[in-house]
Design a protein around this motif. Sequence first.
Motif, short mmCIF file in Angstrom:
data_model
loop_
_atom_site.label_atom_id
_atom_site.label_comp_id
_atom_site.label_asym_id
_atom_site.label_seq_id
_atom_site.Cartn_x
_atom_site.Cartn_y
_atom_site.Cartn_z
N GLN A 66 0.87 -1.17 0.00
CA GLN A 66 0.00 0.00 0.00
C GLN A 66 0.91 1.21 0.00
N THR A 84 0.30 11.96 -11.45
CA THR A 84 -0.70 11.17 -10.70
C THR A 84 -1.21 10.01 -11.53
N ARG A 85 -1.52 10.26 -12.80
CA ARG A 85 -2.00 9.18 -13.68
C ARG A 85 -0.92 8.10 -13.83
N ILE A 87 1.44 7.32 -11.71
CA ILE A 87 1.54 6.58 -10.45
C ILE A 87 0.39 5.59 -10.32
N ARG A 88 -0.81 6.03 -10.67
CA ARG A 88 -1.97 5.13 -10.56
C ARG A 88 -1.90 3.95 -11.50
N GLU A 89 -1.27 4.13 -12.66
CA GLU A 89 -1.14 3.05 -13.64
C GLU A 89 -0.11 2.00 -13.21
N THR A 90 0.74 2.36 -12.28
CA THR A 90 1.81 1.46 -11.86
C THR A 90 1.28 0.29 -11.07
#
Length: 90
Positions: A66, A84-85, A87-90
């Motif tokens: 997490q 941000t996008r 990081i979220r795709e990772t």
Amino acid sequence: MDVEEPKIPIFIISEDEATVILLERSLKNLGFQQINISKTGKEAINKLRIPNSSNNTTQTSLNFDQLLVILDVNLSDTDGFKLTRRIRET
């Protein structure tokens, strides 16, 4: 009663030194110990090892079960919303 230390790693991405100091102190006072800090978007990408679509290189992301990211979206070197996008795709 013993209070358990929060285990969630926190990643602060901000070039504003005062903000970083305030957040880090506040989070440590709340018991958070796993705090990572980057002052630029480029540094954050390197720490998270986000895949780079522009040159088709793929790297593995850090092994966080997490992760809470606190991000200044007005970074001078990177568009915070695009970061941000990614990081979220990772």
